[in-house]
Write a protein that holds these residues in place. Structure first.
Motif, PDB file in Angstrom:
ATOM      1  N   GLY A   1      39.438  39.116  42.266  1.00 20.79           N
ATOM      2  CA  GLY A   1      40.560  39.268  41.357  1.00 20.79           C
ATOM      3  C   GLY A   1      40.423  38.327  40.182  1.00 20.79           C
TER       4      GLY A   1
ATOM      5  N   LEU B   1      39.954  39.994  28.709  1.00 18.52           N
ATOM      6  CA  LEU B   1      40.788  40.736  29.660  1.00 18.52           C
ATOM      7  C   LEU B   1      40.511  42.228  29.570  1.00 18.52           C
ATOM      8  CD1 LEU B   1      42.882  40.928  31.826  1.00 18.52           C
ATOM      9  CD2 LEU B   1      44.674  40.743  30.090  1.00 18.52           C
TER      10      LEU B   1
ATOM     11  N   LEU C   1      39.559  44.515  32.688  1.00 22.31           N
ATOM     12  CA  LEU C   1      40.311  45.724  33.053  1.00 22.31           C
ATOM     13  C   LEU C   1      39.402  46.947  33.089  1.00 22.31           C
ATOM     14  CD1 LEU C   1      43.616  45.228  30.996  1.00 22.31           C
ATOM     15  CD2 LEU C   1      43.193  44.651  33.392  1.00 22.31           C
TER      16      LEU C   1
ATOM     17  N   ARG D   1      37.922  47.353  36.315  1.00 21.22           N
ATOM     18  CA  ARG D   1      38.908  47.637  37.363  1.00 21.22           C
ATOM     19  C   ARG D   1      39.035  46.491  38.368  1.00 21.22           C
ATOM     20  NH1 ARG D   1      39.821  50.692  33.763  1.00 21.22           N
ATOM     21  NH2 ARG D   1      40.405  52.901  33.964  1.00 21.22           N
TER      22      ARG D   1
ATOM     23  N   PRO E   1      41.161  43.628  39.881  1.00 18.24           N
ATOM     24  CA  PRO E   1      42.607  43.366  39.924  1.00 18.24           C
ATOM     25  C   PRO E   1      42.990  42.157  39.071  1.00 18.24           C
ATOM     26  CG  PRO E   1      41.815  43.897  42.110  1.00 18.24           C
ATOM     27  CD  PRO E   1      40.596  43.766  41.243  1.00 18.24           C
ATOM     28  N   TYR E   2      44.092  42.300  38.349  1.00 21.59           N
ATOM     29  CA  TYR E   2      44.523  41.251  37.415  1.00 21.59           C
ATOM     30  C   TYR E   2      45.974  40.856  37.673  1.00 21.59           C
ATOM     31  CZ  TYR E   2      46.114  38.936  33.171  1.00 21.59           C
ATOM     32  OH  TYR E   2      46.661  38.041  32.286  1.00 21.59           O
TER      33      TYR E   2
ATOM     34  N   LEU F   1      48.059  40.199  28.533  1.00 24.56           N
ATOM     35  CA  LEU F   1      47.998  41.556  29.069  1.00 24.56           C
ATOM     36  C   LEU F   1      48.680  42.522  28.103  1.00 24.56           C
ATOM     37  CD1 LEU F   1      47.301  43.639  31.224  1.00 24.56           C
ATOM     38  CD2 LEU F   1      49.449  43.060  32.390  1.00 24.56           C
TER      39      LEU F   1
ATOM     40  N   CYS G   1      50.917  47.895  35.323  1.00 21.69           N
ATOM     41  CA  CYS G   1      50.050  49.027  35.003  1.00 21.69           C
ATOM     42  C   CYS G   1      50.066  49.998  36.178  1.00 21.69           C
ATOM     43  CB  CYS G   1      48.633  48.544  34.734  1.00 21.69           C
ATOM     44  SG  CYS G   1      48.505  47.494  33.265  1.00 21.69           S
TER      45      CYS G   1
ATOM     46  N   ALA H   1      46.675  46.074  37.755  1.00 20.08           N
ATOM     47  CA  ALA H   1      47.022  44.931  36.911  1.00 20.08           C
ATOM     48  C   ALA H   1      48.534  44.816  36.777  1.00 20.08           C
ATOM     49  CB  ALA H   1      46.378  45.071  35.536  1.00 20.08           C
TER      50      ALA H   1
ATOM     51  N   SER I   1      51.737  41.583  35.511  1.00 24.40           N
ATOM     52  CA  SER I   1      51.970  40.223  35.003  1.00 24.40           C
ATOM     53  C   SER I   1      53.464  39.964  34.910  1.00 24.40           C
ATOM     54  CB  SER I   1      51.323  40.056  33.622  1.00 24.40           C
ATOM     55  OG  SER I   1      51.871  40.981  32.697  1.00 24.40           O
TER      56      SER I   1
END
Length: 395
Positions: free
Chosen positions: A230, A250, A254, A257, A259-260, A270, A346, A351, A353
């Motif tokens: 991640g 970032l 992304l 793929r 995970p964020y 983001l 998302c 993702a 935040s």
């Protein structure tokens, strides 16, 4: 020792002057005047790198009562540019205290002022907005017009790139075993230090996650080198409009793929990576009593926050991200005080935040579940990758 007999003045950009006495180091300092509403946790506040280049007004009237110690600092130094309090404690009283707050400020060269009406200052900033300011004490005091000109000529927070200034120079690792985790490592993450607080990697490590903390200048190759499950971006100071390098990083992550999870500055990055804009708030959110609603569940969290910028994203449900390759996105959390975006989720990539601080030293802990949510997201992504690999082998 509190310099009760050493005069000090706080001058705001609009010409407003407050008179008090020196607190901490004697001299002059410049920054953006902001107010923080926490009733406790002043040591965590002043050592939070997100407060770099800011003169912090504490709305709680009594500051310094419990002194300072070597355990509660959130980073390697005090980051506030200046400190503004009403009633400074003459003598700390706490079994964990190792020295007074005044001594710590003086040792680290932080210029402060005490004995001013912090309620009046706070009301002034709420009505007119955060603004440039300066604290001058002792021989640094000159004529009001001269000091005001110095304040007005100082750098603005808008357009300031500060993350690289507060970030570490060298990567380091926080191991789960050092924070009470007895089992095997569950996941490894790469965390970009944009002004990270020490409690953040600790909260991950307590849950069995190994954290590689990387400098703000880290590249995609640096991230891949630690083989992460991640990717995380921390809180930090400055204008997110200046963070082009981190936004580009970032977007690359992304695209992979990976995970964020981002908090505070990481939420703004983001937002920019998805194609949204950011803007400066009138006086920001700073304190440990900020109400936020999870729009999916209706649950209200009392959160710790420290930010002066926000993401400009649509509130009307899920929509296609302006950067269309990242699919749909929705505003997941919203401030109940002023309807500011407090989180992004998302829907087609792994993702999410939030604009606040789930690590929340010194509290509250309503949002601690977000660390578990990120672990679940990494678990899900690992399962997807394993199933994909098995299907390919079967073919």
């Amino acid at each position: 020792m509190i310099h009760e007999l050493t005069p000090a003045v706080l001058i705001l950009e609009d010409g407003t002057v407050f008179h008090g006495s020196a607190y901490g180091a004697v001299g002059s300092t410049l920054g953006e005047a902001v107010f923080a509403t926490g009733m406790t946790g002043y040591q965590e506040t002043i050592t939070d790198p997100s407060y770099a280049r800011q003169l912090v007004v504490q709305t709680a009237p009594h500051i310094g009562n419990t002194g300072v110690n070597d355990e509660d600092a959130e980073s390697r130094k005090i980051w506030v540019a200046g400190y503004i309090v009403r009633d400074a404690a003459r003598r700390p009283s706490n079994w964990r205290s190792q020295r007074s707050l005044d001594e710590e400020l003086e040792t680290q060269g932080i210029v402060g002022i005490q004995g001013v009406d912090t309620r009046a200052i706070t009301r002034h900033l709420r009505e007119r907005g955060a603004m440039k300011a300066g604290i001058f004490s002792g021989e640094a005091i000159t004529s009001p017009p001269e000091m005001l000109e110095v304040v007005r000529q100082s750098a603005s927070m808008e357009g300031s790139a500060l993350a690289e200034e507060v970030s570490v120079d060298q990567a380091y690792v926080v191991e789960p075993a050092d924070h009470g985790w007895a089992g095997p490592v569950r996941h490894t993450i790469a965390a970009i230090d944009l002004g990270i607080k020490a409690m953040t990697p600790t909260r991950f490590a307590e849950r069995g996650v190994r954290v590689h903390v990387l400098p703000a200048t880290a590249t995609l190759e640096d991230v891949k080198a630690v083989s992460p499950d991640g990717f995380f971006m921390s809180n930090g100071p400055g204008d997110p409009a200046t963070a082009d390098a981190q936004v580009a990083l970032l977007r690359s992550v992304l695209d992979e793929r990976l995970p964020y999870f981002g908090i505070c500055f990481g939420n703004q990055i983001l937002g920019r990576a998805l194609g949204f804009g950011t803007y400066k708030l009138k006086y920001g959110h700073r304190g440990i009593n900020q109400p936020v609603m999870d729009r999916k569940t209706g649950k209200v969290e009392i959160t710790s926050q420290n930010h002066g910028f926000a993401v400009d994203a649509p509130m009307d449900g899920a929509s296609q991200a302006p950067e269309q390759r990242f699919g749909r996105v929705e505003v997941s959390h919203v401030s109940l005080n002023d309807q500011v975006v407090e989180g992004l989720a998302c829907l087609d990539i792994p993702a999410f935040s939030v604009q606040y601080h789930p690590e929340a030293a010194a509290g509250p802990h309503d949002a601690a579940y977000l660390f578990d949510r990120f672990i679940e997201l990494m678990d899900q992504q690992s399962s997807i990758e394993q199933n994909t690999a098995q299907n390919q082998d079967a073919k």
